[in-house]
Design an enzyme around this catalytic site. Structure first.
Site, short mmCIF file in Angstrom:
data_model
loop_
_atom_site.label_atom_id
_atom_site.label_comp_id
_atom_site.label_asym_id
_atom_site.label_seq_id
_atom_site.Cartn_x
_atom_site.Cartn_y
_atom_site.Cartn_z
N GLU A 99 46.05 -43.79 55.45
CA GLU A 99 46.91 -44.84 55.68
C GLU A 99 46.47 -46.29 55.94
O GLU A 99 45.44 -46.57 57.04
CB GLU A 99 47.63 -44.28 56.87
N LYS A 228 50.81 -24.79 67.07
CA LYS A 228 51.04 -25.60 65.87
C LYS A 228 52.46 -25.64 65.54
O LYS A 228 53.11 -25.41 64.30
CB LYS A 228 50.41 -24.90 64.71
N ASP A 303 41.27 -28.68 64.47
CA ASP A 303 42.11 -28.12 63.65
C ASP A 303 43.32 -28.95 63.45
O ASP A 303 43.95 -29.49 64.30
CB ASP A 303 42.62 -26.76 64.58
N HIS A 403 51.34 -55.74 57.30
CA HIS A 403 51.27 -54.89 56.24
C HIS A 403 51.12 -55.72 54.86
O HIS A 403 50.34 -55.36 53.92
CB HIS A 403 52.09 -53.83 56.23
#
Length: 408
Positions: A99, A228, A303, A403
């Site tokens: 990103e 998760k 993870d 941006h």
């Protein structure tokens, strides 16, 4: 040396399966053979995937059917100025992401925090959880099981801790739903993230529960852990490390560096991160904490799926009036479920191990658990910087132009 072409033909002939190649060749040759097979079966070129910088054997505990590596650009932000319970001083934080503008934004926030004298950070709770589910005949047997568990936590701890030289059972919390009994085990896993440690230890304890109560184990994980998945229990009770970072930014610094005011940032945070998130039914009340957490996870071998829980964060921003009538900005981010470790899992991979070396946190800490605590605190300050920078850009209406300027 085994010819990868020979392995490809044996797979095509049905003599070997893809996961069996390491039984007939070294790990790099097996990976090369899989690439050759894929290139021919899918008419693709896998040159970049096959251009990795570590021996394939080093990744054996982390991957099956290896063909190469996914290369994610890695940058660095900092120094991150931290006054923590485990982390002190300045630390460079490696972040891996695709990103654009993320690291620039985090670095801007860190620059403001550094000019304000740094950030405080503390791990306020620690406990990796695993919650098996048991079947009982009804509520009477459920109550009998819960009573036994509450009276025999020492026996459960002895059984669980017999499977590990590091983990310690902190608590077992029972929950009853009809004829189901859930036991939420929580462990101090020291410098390991500890999911596998908690699973193995809980399995041992479950054997005693079955032997001593009417309960029958249905599943070692009953999703009350909760691993998760977005879950309110993790937002309330925490999972892994619960960590908070905060800083006070002088009003003049907010105006000079973020081109807005403490009042404007506080309002943007309330209307966006708090009210907007509540209206959306979100479990995370923040701007983009997951961005920094995910990038840090990829860089340091965590993870990555547990970013789900790590995004379960609350950002607060308050305008605080001084005695002289000027206003400062109080900024904080609290991550309830930051599951990190500095030993085990992906932390052993060469690239990720080097990133932990940059942080000075590779391997076990002294005392045990201190390295993982420090990593959690540094990530939290990085997340705080990201929140501060984005809210500053939003309240000054500079987000789109930033941006555009960066071409992203």
């Amino acid at each position: 040396m085994t010819d990868p072409e020979d392995l490809v033909e044996r797979v095509r002939d049905g003599e070997l399966r893809l996961h069996e190649l390491e039984d007939h060749a070294d790990h790099d040759t097996a990976a090369e053979a899989r690439r050759l097979l894929l290139e021919r079966e899918t008419d693709t070129e896998l040159e970049a995937i096959g251009d990795y910088a570590f021996p394939a054997e080093a990744a054996e505990p982390n991957i099956e059917n290896m063909i190469g590596a996914a290369q994610v650009p890695m940058g660095v932000v900092g120094p991150v100025p931290v006054s923590g319970g485990a982390a002190t001083g300045d630390h460079y934080l490696p972040l891996a992401t695709t990103e654009g503008a993320l690291l620039a934004s985090v670095n801007r926030g860190l620059g403001v925090i550094r000019s304000a004298g740094g950030a405080d950070a503390r791990v306020t709770k620690n406990g990796m959880t695993r919650a098996p589910v048991f079947r009982v005949a009804g509520v009477a047997e459920a109550a009998e099981t819960v009573e036994w568990v509450n009276e025999n936590t020492e026996a459960l701890a002895e059984a669980a801790e017999s499977t590990t030289s590091h983990g310690e059972l902190i608590d077992v919390e029972p929950y009853v739903v009809g004829d189901s009994v859930y036991l939420r085990f929580a462990y101090d896993t020291k410098d390991a993230m500890g999911m596998n440690m908690a699973t193995i230890a809980t399995g041992e304890a479950c054997e005693i529960v079955e032997a001593e109560t009417p309960a029958d184990l249905v599943a070692l994980s009953g999703n009350l852990c909760s691993d998760k998945k977005p879950a309110a229990i993790n937002a309330v009770e925490g999972r892994g490390r619960s960590v908070t970072a905060d800083a006070v930014i002088p009003g003049e610094l907010v105006e000079e560096r973020l081109h807005t005011t403490p009042e404007a940032i506080a309002e943007a945070n309330t209307r966006k991160n708090l009210t907007g998130s509540a209206k959306a039914g979100s479990l995370g009340f923040n701007a983009h904490a997951a961005n920094v957490v995910a990038a840090a996870f990829l860089a340091t071998g965590q993870d990555e799926a547990q970013v789900v829980e790590a995004a379960n964060a609350i950002t607060t921003m308050d305008a605080r009036e001084r005695d002289d009538g000027t206003t400062d900005l109080y900024a904080s981010v609290s991550l309830a479920s930051l599951e990190v470790g500095t030993v085990g899992g992906g932390t052993k991979l060469p690239t990720q191990a080097e990133a932990l070396e940059v942080l000075g946190l590779r391997g076990g800490g002294d005392p045990p658990g201190s390295n993982a605590d420090a990593l959690a605190e540094i990530i939290a300050v990085g997340a705080l910087a990201g929140e501060l920078s984005l809210l500053g850009a939003l309240s000054s209406r500079h987000l789109a132009s930033a941006h555009e300027d960066l071409g992203r």
